[in-house]
Design a protein around this motif. Structure first.
Motif, short mmCIF file in Angstrom:
data_model
loop_
_atom_site.label_atom_id
_atom_site.label_comp_id
_atom_site.label_asym_id
_atom_site.label_seq_id
_atom_site.Cartn_x
_atom_site.Cartn_y
_atom_site.Cartn_z
N GLU A 248 21.35 -8.42 -6.73
CA GLU A 248 20.63 -7.29 -7.31
C GLU A 248 19.66 -6.62 -6.31
OE1 GLU A 248 21.06 -10.37 -10.67
OE2 GLU A 248 20.77 -10.30 -8.49
N ILE A 249 19.21 -7.37 -5.30
CA ILE A 249 18.24 -6.80 -4.35
C ILE A 249 18.82 -6.72 -2.94
CG2 ILE A 249 16.28 -7.66 -5.68
CD1 ILE A 249 15.96 -9.81 -3.42
N ARG A 250 20.12 -6.82 -2.83
CA ARG A 250 20.72 -6.85 -1.49
C ARG A 250 20.48 -5.56 -0.71
NH1 ARG A 250 23.69 -10.72 0.34
NH2 ARG A 250 24.04 -11.54 -1.76
N SER A 251 20.30 -4.45 -1.40
CA SER A 251 20.09 -3.17 -0.70
C SER A 251 18.73 -3.10 -0.02
CB SER A 251 20.22 -2.00 -1.68
OG SER A 251 19.24 -2.10 -2.71
N THR A 252 17.77 -3.89 -0.49
CA THR A 252 16.42 -3.86 0.09
C THR A 252 15.97 -5.20 0.65
OG1 THR A 252 15.34 -4.40 -2.02
CG2 THR A 252 15.73 -2.06 -1.53
N GLY A 253 16.43 -6.30 0.04
CA GLY A 253 15.96 -7.63 0.45
C GLY A 253 14.50 -7.85 0.13
N ALA A 254 13.94 -7.05 -0.79
CA ALA A 254 12.50 -7.09 -1.08
C ALA A 254 12.18 -8.22 -2.06
CB ALA A 254 12.04 -5.76 -1.63
N ILE A 255 11.21 -9.07 -1.69
CA ILE A 255 10.77 -10.17 -2.54
C ILE A 255 9.25 -10.13 -2.57
CG2 ILE A 255 10.77 -12.67 -2.90
CD1 ILE A 255 13.36 -12.81 -1.29
N GLY A 256 8.69 -9.94 -3.76
CA GLY A 256 7.24 -9.85 -3.90
C GLY A 256 6.89 -8.93 -5.05
N ASP A 257 5.82 -8.16 -4.88
CA ASP A 257 5.38 -7.21 -5.90
C ASP A 257 5.03 -5.92 -5.19
OD1 ASP A 257 4.54 -6.00 -8.21
OD2 ASP A 257 2.59 -7.02 -8.29
N PHE A 258 5.78 -4.83 -5.47
CA PHE A 258 5.65 -3.62 -4.68
C PHE A 258 5.58 -2.37 -5.55
CE2 PHE A 258 8.27 -6.66 -2.25
CZ PHE A 258 7.44 -6.85 -1.16
N THR A 259 5.02 -1.31 -4.97
CA THR A 259 5.10 0.04 -5.51
C THR A 259 5.68 0.94 -4.41
OG1 THR A 259 2.86 0.60 -4.79
CG2 THR A 259 3.10 -0.31 -7.01
N ARG A 260 6.15 2.11 -4.82
CA ARG A 260 6.76 3.03 -3.85
C ARG A 260 6.34 4.45 -4.16
NH1 ARG A 260 13.08 4.27 -4.07
NH2 ARG A 260 12.27 5.16 -6.00
N ARG A 261 6.14 5.23 -3.10
CA ARG A 261 5.88 6.66 -3.24
C ARG A 261 6.59 7.39 -2.09
NH1 ARG A 261 1.54 7.61 0.38
NH2 ARG A 261 0.42 5.69 0.94
N PHE A 262 6.84 8.69 -2.28
CA PHE A 262 7.53 9.47 -1.25
C PHE A 262 7.08 10.92 -1.34
CE2 PHE A 262 10.24 8.62 -4.91
CZ PHE A 262 10.47 9.90 -5.41
N ASN A 263 7.15 11.60 -0.20
CA ASN A 263 6.78 13.01 -0.17
C ASN A 263 7.40 13.70 1.03
OD1 ASN A 263 4.50 11.50 1.39
ND2 ASN A 263 4.35 13.62 2.08
N LEU A 264 7.63 15.01 0.89
CA LEU A 264 8.13 15.85 1.97
C LEU A 264 6.95 16.50 2.69
CD1 LEU A 264 11.14 17.71 0.36
CD2 LEU A 264 11.27 16.25 2.36
N GLU A 265 7.06 16.61 4.02
CA GLU A 265 6.01 17.32 4.74
C GLU A 265 6.05 18.81 4.42
OE1 GLU A 265 6.00 16.68 8.92
OE2 GLU A 265 5.54 14.53 8.76
N GLU A 266 7.25 19.37 4.28
CA GLU A 266 7.41 20.78 3.97
C GLU A 266 8.51 20.94 2.93
OE1 GLU A 266 8.38 22.57 7.66
OE2 GLU A 266 6.32 22.56 8.44
N GLU A 267 8.27 21.81 1.94
CA GLU A 267 9.27 22.05 0.91
C GLU A 267 10.28 23.12 1.33
OE1 GLU A 267 7.36 22.85 -2.75
OE2 GLU A 267 6.51 20.83 -2.94
N SER A 268 10.02 23.79 2.45
CA SER A 268 10.98 24.72 3.02
C SER A 268 11.02 24.49 4.51
CB SER A 268 10.61 26.17 2.71
OG SER A 268 9.35 26.50 3.27
N SER A 269 12.21 24.63 5.10
CA SER A 269 12.37 24.29 6.51
C SER A 269 13.46 25.13 7.13
CB SER A 269 12.71 22.81 6.65
OG SER A 269 13.08 22.49 7.96
N ARG A 270 13.24 25.52 8.40
CA ARG A 270 14.29 26.19 9.15
C ARG A 270 15.40 25.19 9.47
NH1 ARG A 270 13.08 31.36 8.14
NH2 ARG A 270 10.88 31.78 8.55
#
Length: 667
Positions: A248-270
């Motif tokens: 079930e965790i083979r894609s990450t190998g993560a063991i513990g207690d975690f949170t995740r966040r993500f963001n783009l530097e720019e919403e439009s780009s050349r």
């Protein structure tokens, strides 16, 4: 422990051996006791009828064995009045079986309906070694769950238990396990204490580690070795039972207690510039091991994935954050949806798997609205080569005649030393001047104007013509590379630019140009040119240093000033250093590289035309040539893949190869 502390500790143990109330006295003798020897526990009860006395003994530590008892006897005590008084004595005989400090609990006594109890008593068990009695330290790995997973961050704390005082240990040694990652942490945890009879015993952590297993099966953690006050003690090994990563965790190998966040530097780009996506995982667990899955999206490629981390080891594992910065490029304009894959992780205590749901972000890929943005090579312009040419003759370090220029200075010094005549000073100055100017001058770059006018073919002809006169000029090779690129000859553009890098490896503009060509051509696994200085530079420096040292020596003989002697010594040291650098650089320049000169080429597994292809290379991709067989070269690409490629598929660079001949052979 110090000698004084050892004495006080023994005194406290002896004092604790006599536990008494008004009607009951308890005695432990001897205390401390030697391992393997017997000791007595005696209860003196102020009651004259033994038949009316019953004793309930406490739970006996397993380190003690009851040999005899209880033995109930009467005894007489002479009072102050001179009369004898009858009392009861109850005695137990124990065998000490293990070293350490142990608490013997309270005895409960009933005498004719009256209830009494003794206080717990601390009993020390030690050994004699080198004519010295001491109680060895109780060293161990703190209790941990010995079942874990591959990739899990397992905290391990080495401790010394049951200390009567807090010690600072002179030496703590723990060998690394045979596999996995073994990381020491700065804070192994707090010191704890607990009552032991009338005393307090301390448990002191001496070393903290985090172990990350890399394979399934039983893994032994070596024992701990400590030393303090001349006493060396060891712990036993710790065996961990390592299980495989759950599917079930083979894609990450993560063991513990975690949170995740993500963001783009720019919403439009050349399209030409791209944008960066930050994915941050925070929490406690195996931050040193887990993987952050890459984002997905149609018409999107990841040009770079940079890993940033800010975590530290604690007794609970690694705490902090891991961040992955993905540079995203788009093949065409429009609204793009980027999918962030789910992030599953395992709770090692409960065994439950938590899945942080997938996410989505949108970015607008815009058309370039200016020529500079549409043209990724707009900022790369020809260099002025008027003062940048190298020696007219290529590879002077390989020509024995070039080393004759090392002789003028030393010869003049020897002649002047023998003759001691000042008229030779002028001769030495002239010879040194000839030496320093023997490398020639450059010629003015006449192709820049043609290049800016878009006449790339004529500009290229001019640069190649100048290379015939100045074959070691990095600027001329770089300018030729710009022309080849504009003419669509990617392989020769990369070849010429890397040749310029060989002659001037510290020029960032050359590297940026090569990177731009690779990016626009979709070359992903090209080998990068290292920073190896051209050997002729070291030959030039060594020639100047040797002759300069000799000239400084001549002036010293004339003026007798120590400053010229110091200068002569300094230049002599520089000449020795540059000679060593010359040898090293010339060895590096023997390495051959190859630039692929076909659009797509399959690399063979063996040097045979009928062999299967192991992987493909693209036009302009640079590889390392590490061997040859017949019509094939054995090559290695930028990610370590190896195979065989036909010689006519490569433009060979480095060693004794004349790069100008390679470029003009099939212009």
């Amino acid at each position: 422990m110090t000698g004084k502390a050892l004495f006080l500790s023994s005194l406290l143990i002896v004092a604790a051996s006599l536990v008494f109330s008004e009607d009951v006295i308890m005695e432990v003798k001897p205390n401390p006791v030697r391992k393997g020897y017997q000791f007595l526990v005696t209860l003196y009860i102020d009651h004259d009828n033994t038949s009316e006395v019953t004793v309930v003994q406490p739970k006996i530590p397993e380190e003690f064995k009851l040999v005899r008892g209880p033995a109930v006897r009467s005894y007489y005590v002479t009072m102050d009045s001179g009369k004898a008084r009858k009392k009861t004595r109850v005695q137990y005989t124990f065998l000490s079986r293990k070293t350490g400090r142990f608490v013997l609990g309270s005895y409960r006594i009933n005498a004719a309906g009256k209830e009494y109890s003794t206080e717990p008593v601390l009993i020390g068990v030690g050994i004699y070694k080198d004519k010295r009695f001491f109680i060895p330290y109780e060293v161990s790995w703190r209790n941990v769950d010995t079942s874990c997973y591959v990739g899990q961050a397992v905290p391990l704390t080495g401790q010394v238990a049951n200390l009567p005082e807090i010690l600072i240990f002179e030496k703590v040694e723990v060998p690394s396990p045979s596999s996995g990652i073994f990381t020491r942490i700065d804070d192994p945890g707090p010191i704890t204490k607990e009552p032991a009879g009338n005393e307090v015993l301390y448990t002191v952590p001496v070393a903290g580690y985090i172990y990350t297993p890399s394979r399934e099966g039983a893994v032994k953690i070596p024992g701990i070795k400590i030393r303090a006050e001349g006493i060396t003690s060891y712990s036993g090994t710790l065996t961990l039972k390592v299980k495989g990563i759950p599917s079930e965790i083979r894609s990450t190998g993560a063991i513990g207690d975690f949170t995740r966040r993500f963001n783009l530097e720019e919403e439009s780009s050349r399209i030409s510039g791209g944008t960066r996506l930050h994915v941050v995982v925070e929490g406690a667990g195996n931050l040193n091991y887990l993987e952050i899955p890459p984002p997905e999206g149609d018409g999107m490629t990841i040009s770079e994935a940079k890993d940033e981390q800010d975590y530290h080891g604690t007794i609970n594992g690694f705490e902090g954050r891991r961040e992955k910065v993905f540079t995203l490029l788009f093949s065409e304009p429009g609204e793009k949806e980027i999918r962030i894959p789910p992030f599953p992780f395992l709770d090692p205590v409960t065994g439950d798997v938590t899945v942080l749901k997938s996410g989505r972000v949108s970015v607008t890929a815009l058309d370039s609205d200016s020529k500079a943005e549409a043209d990724p090579f707009a900022s790369f312009l020809p260099e002025d080569t008027a003062a940048s040419h190298f020696p007219v003759k290529s590879g002077r370090y390989k020509d024995p005649e070039s080393y004759l220029w090392l002789l003028p200075g030393p010869l003049v010094f020897i002649i002047f030393y023998l003759k001691r005549r000042k008229k030779f000073l002028l001769i030495s100055l002239i010879l040194l001047t000839l030496t320093s100017t023997s490398l020639g001058a450059g010629t003015e770059n006449k192709g820049s104007r043609l290049f800016r006018e878009g006449n790339y073919g004529k500009a290229l002809d001019l640069y190649l013509s100048e290379l015939g006169e100045f074959p070691d000029s990095p600027s001329l090779f770089y300018n030729a590379a710009l022309c080849y690129n504009r003419l669509g000859m990617i392989d020769k553009a990369v070849y010429a630019a890397n040749t310029a890098l060989m002659y001037n490896p510290f020029k960032d503009e050359y590297r940026s140009f090569v990177h731009a060509v690779e990016m626009t051509s979709g070359i992903e696994y090209s080998l990068q040119m290292g920073k190896s200085v051209y050997p002729d530079i070291f030959l030039f420096l060594m020639t100047i240093a040797v002759n300069g040292a000799a000239f400084a020596g001549v002036i010293y003989l004339v003026r007798k000033r120590n400053s010229f002697l110091i200068l002569a010594v300094l230049l002599s040291v520089i000449s020795i250093i540059t000679s060593g650098a010359l040898v090293r650089s010339s060895c590096q320049w023997k390495q051959h590289y190859g630039i692929i000169n076909h659009q797509f080429e399959g690399v063979k597994k063996i040097p045979d035309e009928n062999s299967d292809s192991g992987f493909e290379v693209k036009e302009g991709e640079m590889v390392k040539v590490i061997g040859s067989s017949g019509d094939y070269e054995f090559i290695e690409n930028g990610i370590g893949l190896k195979g065989w490629l036909k010689k006519d598929s490569l433009l060979i660079l480095g060693g004794d190869i004349d790069p100008l001949k390679v470029l003009t052979k099939a212009k």
